[in-house]
Scaffold this motif. Structure first.
Motif: not given
Length: 99
Positions: A18-36
């Motif tokens: 569960d923690q790995i899945r939640a961390s993956r979501e954070s990485v997705i958010w960070l990726t989107a921010l870096m793209k922006a």
């Protein structure tokens, strides 16, 4: 291995997943921010990067803190399970550096 130990091991493993899945979501958010930020740098000369960069920093620090805390909690649970079983389930686990 007793049924109780198996359940405890499974509970710890599912909690880690569960923690790995939640961390993956954070990485997705960070990726989107870096793209922006990248897009803003390319087309707007970085005029709008302060807010997304600050948000990215917050998400990164929050994720690191959560991971550090969960790692400590899960390690304590595994250590307690080792004591109950009277053996070392994960050799060297206590010797690993924490992030």
């Amino acid at each position: 291995m007793s049924k109780e130990s198996t359940s405890t091991t499974a509970t710890i493993a599912y909690s880690a997943l569960d923690q790995i899945r939640a961390s993956r979501e954070s990485v997705i958010w960070l990726t989107a921010l870096m793209k922006a930020i990248h897009t803003d740098m390319e087309y707007e000369k970085g005029s709008n990067v302060v807010a997304p960069a600050s948000l990215g920093q917050y998400i990164g620090l929050d994720c690191m803190s959560l991971l550090d805390n969960r790692t400590i909690e899960l390690q304590k649970q595994l250590d307690a399970l080792e004591v109950i079983r009277g053996s070392c389930l994960f050799p060297g686990s206590r010797d690993q550096d924490h992030l």
